[in-house]
Design a protein around this motif. Structure first.
Motif, PDB file in Angstrom:
ATOM      1  N   PHE A  92      25.622 -36.080   7.006  1.00 48.83           N
ATOM      2  CA  PHE A  92      26.188 -36.273   5.666  1.00 48.83           C
ATOM      3  C   PHE A  92      27.650 -36.685   5.759  1.00 48.83           C
ATOM      4  CE2 PHE A  92      28.582 -34.533   2.080  1.00 48.83           C
ATOM      5  CZ  PHE A  92      27.920 -35.112   1.001  1.00 48.83           C
ATOM      6  N   LEU A  93      28.422 -35.983   6.594  1.00 48.90           N
ATOM      7  CA  LEU A  93      29.838 -36.321   6.738  1.00 48.90           C
ATOM      8  C   LEU A  93      30.014 -37.729   7.304  1.00 48.90           C
ATOM      9  CD1 LEU A  93      31.361 -33.014   8.178  1.00 48.90           C
ATOM     10  CD2 LEU A  93      31.306 -33.781   5.809  1.00 48.90           C
ATOM     11  N   SER A 131      34.362 -36.856   7.893  1.00 45.75           N
ATOM     12  CA  SER A 131      34.671 -35.895   8.963  1.00 45.75           C
ATOM     13  C   SER A 131      36.157 -35.629   9.103  1.00 45.75           C
ATOM     14  CB  SER A 131      34.105 -36.395  10.295  1.00 45.75           C
ATOM     15  OG  SER A 131      32.705 -36.465  10.247  1.00 45.75           O
ATOM     16  N   GLN A 132      36.970 -36.691   9.038  1.00 45.06           N
ATOM     17  CA  GLN A 132      38.404 -36.529   9.247  1.00 45.06           C
ATOM     18  C   GLN A 132      39.093 -35.861   8.056  1.00 45.06           C
ATOM     19  OE1 GLN A 132      36.827 -39.314   8.686  1.00 45.06           O
ATOM     20  NE2 GLN A 132      37.979 -40.742   7.402  1.00 45.06           N
ATOM     21  N   ASN A 154      33.609 -30.770  18.211  1.00 44.53           N
ATOM     22  CA  ASN A 154      33.760 -32.125  18.739  1.00 44.53           C
ATOM     23  C   ASN A 154      33.706 -33.187  17.650  1.00 44.53           C
ATOM     24  OD1 ASN A 154      34.248 -31.700  21.440  1.00 44.53           O
ATOM     25  ND2 ASN A 154      32.143 -32.029  22.099  1.00 44.53           N
ATOM     26  N   GLU A 155      32.904 -32.976  16.628  1.00 44.67           N
ATOM     27  CA  GLU A 155      32.656 -34.023  15.645  1.00 44.67           C
ATOM     28  C   GLU A 155      33.414 -33.853  14.336  1.00 44.67           C
ATOM     29  OE1 GLU A 155      28.636 -35.419  15.321  1.00 44.67           O
ATOM     30  OE2 GLU A 155      28.048 -34.379  17.164  1.00 44.67           O
ATOM     31  N   VAL A 156      33.968 -32.666  14.094  1.00 49.48           N
ATOM     32  CA  VAL A 156      34.737 -32.422  12.865  1.00 49.48           C
ATOM     33  C   VAL A 156      36.096 -31.851  13.258  1.00 49.48           C
ATOM     34  CG1 VAL A 156      34.799 -31.256  10.637  1.00 49.48           C
ATOM     35  CG2 VAL A 156      32.603 -31.941  11.621  1.00 49.48           C
ATOM     36  N   ALA A 211      45.058 -30.253  18.857  1.00 46.54           N
ATOM     37  CA  ALA A 211      44.008 -29.526  19.568  1.00 46.54           C
ATOM     38  C   ALA A 211      42.633 -29.814  18.970  1.00 46.54           C
ATOM     39  CB  ALA A 211      44.292 -28.026  19.533  1.00 46.54           C
ATOM     40  N   ALA A 212      42.596 -30.063  17.651  1.00 43.86           N
ATOM     41  CA  ALA A 212      41.328 -30.304  16.972  1.00 43.86           C
ATOM     42  C   ALA A 212      40.633 -31.570  17.469  1.00 43.86           C
ATOM     43  CB  ALA A 212      41.539 -30.383  15.461  1.00 43.86           C
ATOM     44  N   ARG A 213      41.364 -32.447  18.146  1.00 41.74           N
ATOM     45  CA  ARG A 213      40.786 -33.699  18.636  1.00 41.74           C
ATOM     46  C   ARG A 213      40.449 -33.644  20.127  1.00 41.74           C
ATOM     47  NH1 ARG A 213      40.821 -37.154  14.579  1.00 41.74           N
ATOM     48  NH2 ARG A 213      42.261 -36.800  12.851  1.00 41.74           N
TER      49      ARG A 213
END
Length: 373
Positions: free
Chosen positions: A90-91, A97-98, A124-126, A171-173
């Motif tokens: 869905f995202l 997502s971003q 990893n994806e969000v 860090a989120a990336r």
């Protein structure tokens, strides 16, 4: 002039007035409860507030306004691990997502047999900077790959607890290797941590309640001398601990974890229920009144003293703590006892910010090396 004829910048500004903080964060100091209901909505995302409803209605007007509104509407998401694939699809299909800032995951069972791990795929994806997990104590132990001391879990009847972790946008990336999966506690360099263990009140109705061991991730990390747990603690800048009427010996175990947080700048503690809440009376009625109502408050008073001693411990050349917030000052009847007890131990190294604020700040001369004050 029609609404859609305004420039995008003006429309985005109008939509921003409907933006709100995560409704979950507004209730994180309350007794944890189930978050399964949201999964009946599209992609497992909860829309409860009036402003959120207004945003949803705006997305139904036309494709142009929908495109501008969706990033705000899905800024805070709630998901079930079993719906993760649908959630991510869905995202991705809406390029959202971003834009997701925080995710609340309700984990009602054990899903560590799934590969890759649901939390690794999500991280990893969000690139959300905040991850909150609602689960039973044994689920948190499974996530941390440790044994939980839960033989007394029946006495506490803690169906849900909350673990919330914050990370920086950078860090989120970071990418997680599915073939060399790290321990969840160190999968990212988490900076802020919130633990809500719920209420221990029912355990006071059992014989020799003070011998009961609270089902707790923090206790398990301490008793198992967890390396990943110690690494997590060493990196934290902020720590919030919420546990309504915990036993003082359990608070002591938690504080042993806190003493490992040498980079910690802020400590928040809440051990009493909200003054306006009714669940204290409700739980006593559910237990048939089979407890001495003085016991929980006595445990709190002893715990406050232990907290002050740990703050003094961190007020050394090895600690960086500069703010303590005691939320229990909101209980007016206990406020003088708390303020006097904490203040008498912190003394001249700390100053009380304002009357009834519950906030102590480390004096500037104590925060740096000689000559920096």
């Amino acid at each position: 002039m029609k609404l859609i004829e305004y420039p995008n910048e003006i429309l985005s500004r109008i939509i921003s007035f409907l933006d709100t903080p995560s409704p979950f964060d507004d209730e994180i100091l309350q007794k944890p409860k189930s978050a399964l209901t949201p999964f009946e909505s599209e992609a497992g995302i909860e829309l409860t507030t009036i402003k959120a409803s207004a945003l949803k209605n705006l997305t139904l007007t036309c494709r142009f306004l929908r495109a501008l509104t969706l990033p705000v509407l899905f800024k805070h998401a709630v998901l079930h691990p079993l719906l993760l694939s649908d959630f991510l699809s869905f995202l991705k299909s809406h390029d959202l997502s971003q834009h997701v800032v925080s995710v609340v995951a309700h984990v009602p069972g054990h899903y560590n047999h799934v590969h890759p791990a649901w939390w690794a795929r999500l991280l990893n994806e969000v690139p959300a900077t905040r991850l909150s997990i609602i689960a039973a104590p044994e689920v948190f132990a499974e996530l941390a790959r440790i044994s939980l001391w839960s033989s007394d879990a029946w006495a506490f009847d803690m169906a849900f607890q909350i673990l919330q972790l914050d990370q920086s946008p950078e860090a989120a990336r970071m990418r997680i290797d599915y073939d060399d999966l790290p321990n969840f506690l160190v999968a990212r360099p988490w900076q802020n941590m919130v633990v809500n263990e719920g209420s221990s009140l029912l355990a006071y109705t059992t014989y020799e309640f003070f011998l009961r061991r609270t089902p707790s991730l923090l206790t398990a990390l301490h008793l198992n001398s967890s390396g990943p747990g110690d690494a997590l603690f060493a990196n934290l800048l902020s720590f919030d601990f919420v546990a309504i009427f915990p036993f003082y010996n359990h608070v002591d175990e938690v504080l042993k974890c806190v003493r490992k947080m040498r980079r910690l700048r802020r400590l928040f503690v809440k051990l009493c229920p909200e003054p306006e809440s009714t669940w204290f009376r409700d739980e006593i009625e559910a237990a048939g009144g089979a407890l001495d109502i003085h016991d929980p408050w006595n445990e709190c008073e002893t715990s406050w003293t232990l907290i002050a001693h740990s703050v003094v411990f961190l007020t050394t050349a090895h600690g960086q703590l500069c703010e303590l917030q005691m939320d229990d000052v909101k209980v007016e009847a206990m406020r003088p006892t708390l303020e006097q007890g904490i203040g008498s131990l912190l003394k001249e190294r700390w100053c009380y910010e304002d009357p009834a604020s519950g906030i102590w700040r480390r004096r500037r001369v104590e925060q740096g090396s000689p000559g920096q004050g």
